[in-house]
Design a protein around this motif. Sequence first.
Motif, mmCIF file in Angstrom:
data_model
loop_
_atom_site.group_PDB
_atom_site.id
_atom_site.type_symbol
_atom_site.label_atom_id
_atom_site.label_comp_id
_atom_site.label_asym_id
_atom_site.label_seq_id
_atom_site.Cartn_x
_atom_site.Cartn_y
_atom_site.Cartn_z
ATOM 1 N N GLN A 87 6.373 16.341 12.861
ATOM 2 C CA GLN A 87 5.516 15.947 11.741
ATOM 3 C C GLN A 87 6.352 15.738 10.484
ATOM 4 O O GLN A 87 7.106 16.608 10.069
ATOM 5 C CB GLN A 87 4.459 17.025 11.490
ATOM 6 C CG GLN A 87 3.503 16.671 10.362
ATOM 7 C CD GLN A 87 2.329 17.621 10.340
ATOM 8 O OE1 GLN A 87 1.523 17.616 11.247
ATOM 9 N NE2 GLN A 87 2.250 18.436 9.321
ATOM 10 N N ASN A 90 5.379 16.350 3.639
ATOM 11 C CA ASN A 90 4.860 15.660 2.469
ATOM 12 C C ASN A 90 4.899 16.619 1.288
ATOM 13 O O ASN A 90 4.124 17.574 1.218
ATOM 14 C CB ASN A 90 3.429 15.178 2.741
ATOM 15 C CG ASN A 90 2.834 14.386 1.603
ATOM 16 O OD1 ASN A 90 3.446 14.237 0.549
ATOM 17 N ND2 ASN A 90 1.640 13.884 1.805
ATOM 18 N N ILE A 130 -5.087 16.322 6.794
ATOM 19 C CA ILE A 130 -5.178 15.739 8.126
ATOM 20 C C ILE A 130 -3.843 15.087 8.456
ATOM 21 O O ILE A 130 -3.247 14.396 7.630
ATOM 22 C CB ILE A 130 -6.321 14.701 8.194
ATOM 23 C CG1 ILE A 130 -7.661 15.396 7.938
ATOM 24 C CG2 ILE A 130 -6.330 13.982 9.537
ATOM 25 C CD1 ILE A 130 -8.848 14.473 7.902
ATOM 26 N N ALA A 131 -3.410 15.308 9.682
ATOM 27 C CA ALA A 131 -2.177 14.671 10.153
ATOM 28 C C ALA A 131 -2.525 13.283 10.675
ATOM 29 O O ALA A 131 -3.318 13.142 11.596
ATOM 30 C CB ALA A 131 -1.529 15.507 11.244
ATOM 31 N N SER A 132 -1.969 12.244 10.078
ATOM 32 C CA SER A 132 -2.218 10.876 10.527
ATOM 33 C C SER A 132 -1.037 10.408 11.375
ATOM 34 O O SER A 132 0.093 10.852 11.204
ATOM 35 C CB SER A 132 -2.428 9.943 9.335
ATOM 36 O OG SER A 132 -1.282 9.949 8.513
ATOM 37 N N VAL A 133 -1.319 9.504 12.277
ATOM 38 C CA VAL A 133 -0.288 8.983 13.180
ATOM 39 C C VAL A 133 0.634 8.044 12.409
ATOM 40 O O VAL A 133 0.180 7.237 11.598
ATOM 41 C CB VAL A 133 -0.957 8.244 14.365
ATOM 42 C CG1 VAL A 133 0.088 7.635 15.280
ATOM 43 C CG2 VAL A 133 -1.852 9.198 15.135
ATOM 44 N N THR A 134 1.931 8.169 12.650
ATOM 45 C CA THR A 134 2.910 7.288 12.006
ATOM 46 C C THR A 134 3.625 6.460 13.076
ATOM 47 O O THR A 134 3.569 6.767 14.262
ATOM 48 C CB THR A 134 3.958 8.089 11.216
ATOM 49 O OG1 THR A 134 4.648 8.948 12.115
ATOM 50 C CG2 THR A 134 3.317 8.902 10.123
ATOM 51 N N SER A 142 3.672 12.154 13.240
ATOM 52 C CA SER A 142 2.520 12.298 12.346
ATOM 53 C C SER A 142 2.995 12.591 10.930
ATOM 54 O O SER A 142 4.151 12.935 10.695
ATOM 55 C CB SER A 142 1.592 13.404 12.842
ATOM 56 O OG SER A 142 2.254 14.647 12.832
ATOM 57 N N ASP A 145 -1.314 14.635 5.200
ATOM 58 C CA ASP A 145 -1.707 14.124 3.889
ATOM 59 C C ASP A 145 -3.144 14.526 3.583
ATOM 60 O O ASP A 145 -3.911 14.864 4.480
ATOM 61 C CB ASP A 145 -1.572 12.598 3.861
ATOM 62 C CG ASP A 145 -1.393 12.062 2.450
ATOM 63 O OD1 ASP A 145 -1.328 12.862 1.498
ATOM 64 O OD2 ASP A 145 -1.308 10.835 2.308
ATOM 65 N N ASN A 146 -3.504 14.469 2.302
ATOM 66 C CA ASN A 146 -4.875 14.751 1.847
ATOM 67 C C ASN A 146 -5.702 13.481 1.975
ATOM 68 O O ASN A 146 -5.914 12.764 1.003
ATOM 69 C CB ASN A 146 -4.868 15.212 0.385
ATOM 70 C CG ASN A 146 -4.107 16.490 0.175
ATOM 71 O OD1 ASN A 146 -2.966 16.466 -0.240
ATOM 72 N ND2 ASN A 146 -4.729 17.602 0.483
ATOM 73 N N ILE A 147 -6.208 13.194 3.171
ATOM 74 C CA ILE A 147 -6.905 11.923 3.377
ATOM 75 C C ILE A 147 -8.346 12.079 3.843
ATOM 76 O O ILE A 147 -9.016 11.092 4.067
ATOM 77 C CB ILE A 147 -6.149 11.036 4.394
ATOM 78 C CG1 ILE A 147 -5.940 11.772 5.709
ATOM 79 C CG2 ILE A 147 -4.834 10.570 3.818
ATOM 80 C CD1 ILE A 147 -5.319 10.922 6.793
ATOM 81 N N GLY A 148 -8.849 13.278 3.958
ATOM 82 C CA GLY A 148 -10.198 13.442 4.498
ATOM 83 C C GLY A 148 -11.161 14.045 3.504
ATOM 84 O O GLY A 148 -10.776 14.594 2.466
#
Length: 181
Positions: A87, A90, A130-134, A142, A145-148
């Motif tokens: 991961q 960030n 939330i861990a987003s796929v990279t 992943s 980031d604060n995306i949810g």
Amino acid sequence: GAVRVDQSTVFGADNRTQTYFKGNASYVLSSADYWKNLGVSSWWDTFKIRAAYGESGNLTGIGAYDRINAYSTQSFLGRASLFSSAQLANENVKPERQRELELGTDMSFFKNRLGLQFNWYNKKVSDLLIASVTAPSTGFSSFLDNIGSLRNKGIELVLNGTPLKSTDFSWNTTLVFNRNR
């Protein structure tokens, strides 16, 4: 009311200190002089309205060193090697934040033998971690980031009753209905 200031070094320097506010107020209409003049105080004992607002945060949403890319050692072909987590770290993540508004009323009737409570709430959680796929070409799988965000809205209705009451015996009943979306 209150103001709370939390600080955690697991987050980056710009997001370590968080301030949270909370407060509540209530008013008991049935204790006012005009209540006696309405002509309902003989059977309607209590009527209270209330409101509350509060904020809180999740200061344990990440581990102590999750905001930085740390390397661990591992033996590879008899030599020491370094490898990173899958991961991507960030430095700019911040704590998740909850905000909730609640409105309600408490009523009692017939010398407090029948009670009714009603609560309405609206709770929003922002900045969910939330861990987003990279892309695999980054070398990581992943990115945290604060995306949810999340919202809970609902009601709760509580009915209390004492159908039988004597010096030796008392029967109390409570019925609860709640709905959360």
